[in-house]
Design a protein around this motif. Structure first.
Motif, PDB file in Angstrom:
ATOM      1  N   LYS A   1     -23.512  11.720 -31.956  1.00  0.00           N
ATOM      2  CA  LYS A   1     -24.574  10.638 -32.668  1.00  0.00           C
ATOM      3  C   LYS A   1     -25.521  10.796 -33.178  1.00  0.00           C
ATOM      4  O   LYS A   1     -25.733  10.008 -34.009  1.00  0.00           O
ATOM      5  N   LYS A   2     -26.100  12.125 -33.221  1.00  0.00           N
ATOM      6  CA  LYS A   2     -27.804  12.199 -33.263  1.00  0.00           C
ATOM      7  C   LYS A   2     -27.160  12.300 -34.944  1.00  0.00           C
ATOM      8  O   LYS A   2     -27.766  11.710 -35.602  1.00  0.00           O
ATOM      9  N   LEU A   3     -26.088  12.954 -35.620  1.00  0.00           N
ATOM     10  CA  LEU A   3     -25.993  13.223 -36.725  1.00  0.00           C
ATOM     11  C   LEU A   3     -24.878  11.951 -37.343  1.00  0.00           C
ATOM     12  O   LEU A   3     -25.546  11.644 -38.731  1.00  0.00           O
ATOM     13  N   GLY A   4     -25.141  11.290 -36.936  1.00  0.00           N
ATOM     14  CA  GLY A   4     -24.399   9.610 -37.957  1.00  0.00           C
ATOM     15  C   GLY A   4     -22.934   9.393 -36.931  1.00  0.00           C
ATOM     16  O   GLY A   4     -23.262   7.796 -37.808  1.00  0.00           O
ATOM     17  N   ALA A   5     -23.183   9.589 -36.297  1.00  0.00           N
ATOM     18  CA  ALA A   5     -21.640   8.807 -35.952  1.00  0.00           C
ATOM     19  C   ALA A   5     -22.443   7.613 -34.905  1.00  0.00           C
ATOM     20  O   ALA A   5     -23.043   7.378 -34.051  1.00  0.00           O
ATOM     21  N   HIS A   6     -21.513   6.278 -35.494  1.00  0.00           N
ATOM     22  CA  HIS A   6     -21.679   4.809 -34.699  1.00  0.00           C
ATOM     23  C   HIS A   6     -21.299   5.138 -33.223  1.00  0.00           C
ATOM     24  O   HIS A   6     -21.726   4.691 -32.447  1.00  0.00           O
ATOM     25  N   ALA A   7     -20.073   5.906 -32.633  1.00  0.00           N
ATOM     26  CA  ALA A   7     -19.216   5.769 -31.711  1.00  0.00           C
ATOM     27  C   ALA A   7     -18.148   6.912 -31.514  1.00  0.00           C
ATOM     28  O   ALA A   7     -17.875   7.191 -32.425  1.00  0.00           O
ATOM     29  N   VAL A   8     -18.308   7.603 -30.314  1.00  0.00           N
ATOM     30  CA  VAL A   8     -17.847   8.488 -30.398  1.00  0.00           C
ATOM     31  C   VAL A   8     -17.250   8.458 -28.954  1.00  0.00           C
ATOM     32  O   VAL A   8     -17.164   7.651 -27.974  1.00  0.00           O
ATOM     33  N   PHE A   9     -16.323   9.038 -29.276  1.00  0.00           N
ATOM     34  CA  PHE A   9     -14.977   9.124 -28.078  1.00  0.00           C
ATOM     35  C   PHE A   9     -14.378  10.254 -27.186  1.00  0.00           C
ATOM     36  O   PHE A   9     -14.142  11.387 -27.834  1.00  0.00           O
ATOM     37  N   ASP A  10     -13.961  10.734 -26.171  1.00  0.00           N
ATOM     38  CA  ASP A  10     -13.848  11.919 -25.631  1.00  0.00           C
ATOM     39  C   ASP A  10     -12.103  12.156 -26.450  1.00  0.00           C
ATOM     40  O   ASP A  10     -11.036  11.008 -25.214  1.00  0.00           O
ATOM     41  N   TYR A  11     -11.690  13.240 -26.252  1.00  0.00           N
ATOM     42  CA  TYR A  11     -10.870  13.461 -27.640  1.00  0.00           C
ATOM     43  C   TYR A  11      -9.225  13.557 -26.458  1.00  0.00           C
ATOM     44  O   TYR A  11      -8.060  13.119 -26.367  1.00  0.00           O
ATOM     45  N   ARG A  12     -10.098  13.648 -24.800  1.00  0.00           N
ATOM     46  CA  ARG A  12      -9.396  14.136 -24.119  1.00  0.00           C
ATOM     47  C   ARG A  12      -8.246  12.498 -23.042  1.00  0.00           C
ATOM     48  O   ARG A  12      -7.815  12.735 -22.667  1.00  0.00           O
TER      49      ARG A  12
ATOM     50  N   LYS B   1     -21.455   9.775 -43.140  1.00  0.00           N
ATOM     51  CA  LYS B   1     -22.733   8.370 -42.972  1.00  0.00           C
ATOM     52  C   LYS B   1     -23.575   8.257 -44.210  1.00  0.00           C
ATOM     53  O   LYS B   1     -23.527   7.143 -44.997  1.00  0.00           O
ATOM     54  N   SER B   2     -23.667   9.030 -44.795  1.00  0.00           N
ATOM     55  CA  SER B   2     -24.050   9.372 -46.576  1.00  0.00           C
ATOM     56  C   SER B   2     -23.568   8.397 -46.746  1.00  0.00           C
ATOM     57  O   SER B   2     -23.931   8.084 -48.390  1.00  0.00           O
ATOM     58  N   LEU B   3     -21.894   8.808 -46.793  1.00  0.00           N
ATOM     59  CA  LEU B   3     -21.030   7.944 -47.903  1.00  0.00           C
ATOM     60  C   LEU B   3     -21.755   5.916 -47.683  1.00  0.00           C
ATOM     61  O   LEU B   3     -20.590   5.610 -48.393  1.00  0.00           O
ATOM     62  N   GLY B   4     -21.510   5.864 -46.624  1.00  0.00           N
ATOM     63  CA  GLY B   4     -22.080   4.490 -46.553  1.00  0.00           C
ATOM     64  C   GLY B   4     -20.763   4.055 -44.748  1.00  0.00           C
ATOM     65  O   GLY B   4     -20.682   2.969 -44.922  1.00  0.00           O
ATOM     66  N   PHE B   5     -19.969   4.762 -45.188  1.00  0.00           N
ATOM     67  CA  PHE B   5     -18.871   4.477 -43.777  1.00  0.00           C
ATOM     68  C   PHE B   5     -19.875   4.678 -42.384  1.00  0.00           C
ATOM     69  O   PHE B   5     -20.529   4.803 -42.121  1.00  0.00           O
ATOM     70  N   THR B   6     -18.497   3.474 -41.013  1.00  0.00           N
ATOM     71  CA  THR B   6     -19.563   3.616 -39.842  1.00  0.00           C
ATOM     72  C   THR B   6     -18.432   4.722 -39.637  1.00  0.00           C
ATOM     73  O   THR B   6     -16.974   5.072 -39.973  1.00  0.00           O
ATOM     74  N   VAL B   7     -18.426   5.784 -38.865  1.00  0.00           N
ATOM     75  CA  VAL B   7     -18.094   6.773 -38.504  1.00  0.00           C
ATOM     76  C   VAL B   7     -18.103   6.214 -36.897  1.00  0.00           C
ATOM     77  O   VAL B   7     -18.430   6.323 -36.100  1.00  0.00           O
ATOM     78  N   TYR B   8     -16.332   6.369 -36.638  1.00  0.00           N
ATOM     79  CA  TYR B   8     -15.399   6.801 -35.339  1.00  0.00           C
ATOM     80  C   TYR B   8     -15.344   7.809 -35.154  1.00  0.00           C
ATOM     81  O   TYR B   8     -14.733   8.466 -36.588  1.00  0.00           O
ATOM     82  N   ALA B   9     -15.840   9.063 -33.921  1.00  0.00           N
ATOM     83  CA  ALA B   9     -15.857  10.243 -33.758  1.00  0.00           C
ATOM     84  C   ALA B   9     -15.469  10.759 -32.356  1.00  0.00           C
ATOM     85  O   ALA B   9     -15.270   9.616 -31.551  1.00  0.00           O
ATOM     86  N   THR B  10     -14.736  11.530 -32.117  1.00  0.00           N
ATOM     87  CA  THR B  10     -14.166  12.629 -31.306  1.00  0.00           C
ATOM     88  C   THR B  10     -14.445  14.331 -31.033  1.00  0.00           C
ATOM     89  O   THR B  10     -14.582  14.531 -31.925  1.00  0.00           O
ATOM     90  N   ALA B  11     -14.753  13.797 -29.686  1.00  0.00           N
ATOM     91  CA  ALA B  11     -15.523  15.303 -29.322  1.00  0.00           C
ATOM     92  C   ALA B  11     -15.565  15.417 -27.989  1.00  0.00           C
ATOM     93  O   ALA B  11     -15.209  14.456 -26.973  1.00  0.00           O
TER      94      ALA B  11
END
Length: 345
Positions: free
Chosen positions: A198-209, A179-189
């Motif tokens: 999301k609080k840490l800066g992810a734009h969207a988070v997905f269930d990896y399962r 996020k600090s580098l300016g990316f839009t972050v897609y993440a799994t968790a």
């Protein structure tokens, strides 16, 4: 300064750690001697204890690398800190030829000055201990695939990144750094950690399962109109789905994947895609410069601005140096979305 101090000593491969005394070292010219107040645990710590991996060249030895404490003494070349300062420190023996004076599981440890920064007044020692190895790993992932730490994309650049395993210790700092580098972050968790990520800066988070997680992420990236050419595989088993996503999102562009676990032999590949094991340079001068950029650059600046916060959730384990063995066993048995910290107060 004591002539000796207590340490959790690893006498031989396979452990367990045993409490003993060690001579308190004087710092070399570029070293900082730290009175350790808290240590955080990493998977590499129980791997070193139980299997001698990453390689342990000297036994008996001291393992551990995540430290927060108070500066006791500095080497003759060190001007960045002084005795009495509260600090965060990367106190690993891995890049010090296995020197047991540098491991963190002891009351006094040496750390190279490039990996020592002030601990902000608003953070406890326990909070400060969570940063070093996870931050170094997360930030090194970007430089490993050619993305400098001073990168500053803007929304107009439409640059996105995928972080697979975002609620792990490294994953949370992968999100914060991206996020600090300016990316839009897609993440799994796991779903229970989506709010944290999301609080840490992810734009969207997905269930990896989820069985359709790949198509979910591809659809989201395309709907958002972004370019996703880069990814960080933080955990095992992430490479194939990551490549499946990049196949759909990279277009004709060259894609880049940083892989933090060891790359297995015969791992999957993708055309026009660079897959690189995440590790700092083996050249000492280049590595020291990089460590300084990570700690005295990215982390110090981020802590001062409040953009970087301790993550993930901290799990305190008592017992001091005597409690580290049991705490390592808990980590080995598996934790989710938490970082184990042992105070040595």
């Amino acid at each position: 300064m004591p002539g000796q101090h207590e340490a959790a000593i690893l006498p031989q491969q396979g452990g367990p750690l045993s409490l003993g005394k060690r001579a308190t070292p004087d710092p070399g010219p570029n070293d900082v001697l730290i009175e350790v107040k808290a240590v955080a645990l990493n998977p590499c710590d129980h791997f070193q204890r139980d299997y001698g991996m990453p390689p342990v060249p000297i036994y008996p030895t001291i393992i551990g690398c995540d430290t927060a404490g108070v500066v006791a003494k500095v080497g003759s070349n060190v001007t960045s800190t002084g005795p009495g300062s509260r600090v965060i420190a990367f106190a690993s023996s891995f890049y010090q030829n296995g020197s047991p004076d540098h491991g963190s599981f002891q009351k006094y440890t040496l750390a190279q000055s490039e990996g020592v920064i002030p601990l902000p007044d608003n953070l406890t020692f326990e909070q400060g201990a969570v940063f070093p190895l996870a931050v170094l790993t997360a930030c090194t992932a970007w430089t490993t695939i050619g993305i400098p730490l001073d990168t500053k994309y803007t929304p107009a650049d439409k640059q996105a990144v995928l972080i697979w395993g975002a609620s792990s210790s490294v994953g949370t700092f992968a999100v914060q750094s991206a996020k600090s580098l300016g990316f839009t972050v897609y993440a799994t968790a796991s779903p229970k950690h989506h709010d944290l990520v999301k609080k840490l800066g992810a734009h969207a988070v997905f269930d990896y399962r989820a069985s359709d997680v790949v198509s979910q992420i591809v659809s989201a990236v395309k709907n958002d109109g972004l370019k996703l050419h880069a990814a960080h595989c933080v955990v095992d088993g992430a490479l194939q789905p990551t490549l499946d996503i990049l196949r759909e999102t990279k277009g004709d562009a060259h894609a880049m994947v940083a892989h933090s676990p060891l790359l297995p032999e015969g791992h999957p590949t993708l055309e026009n895609t660079q897959i690189t094991f995440n590790l700092p340079s083996m050249d000492e001068a280049a590595r020291n410069k990089h460590i300084s950029k990570v700690f005295n650059g990215w982390l110090k600046t981020g802590l001062q601005s409040g953009e970087v916060i301790p993550s993930p959730t901290i799990q305190i384990e008592d017992g001091g140096l005597c409690g580290i063995n049991a705490a390592l066993d808990k980590l080995k048995n598996g934790v989710s979305g938490t970082k184990i910290v042992v105070p040595l107060l």
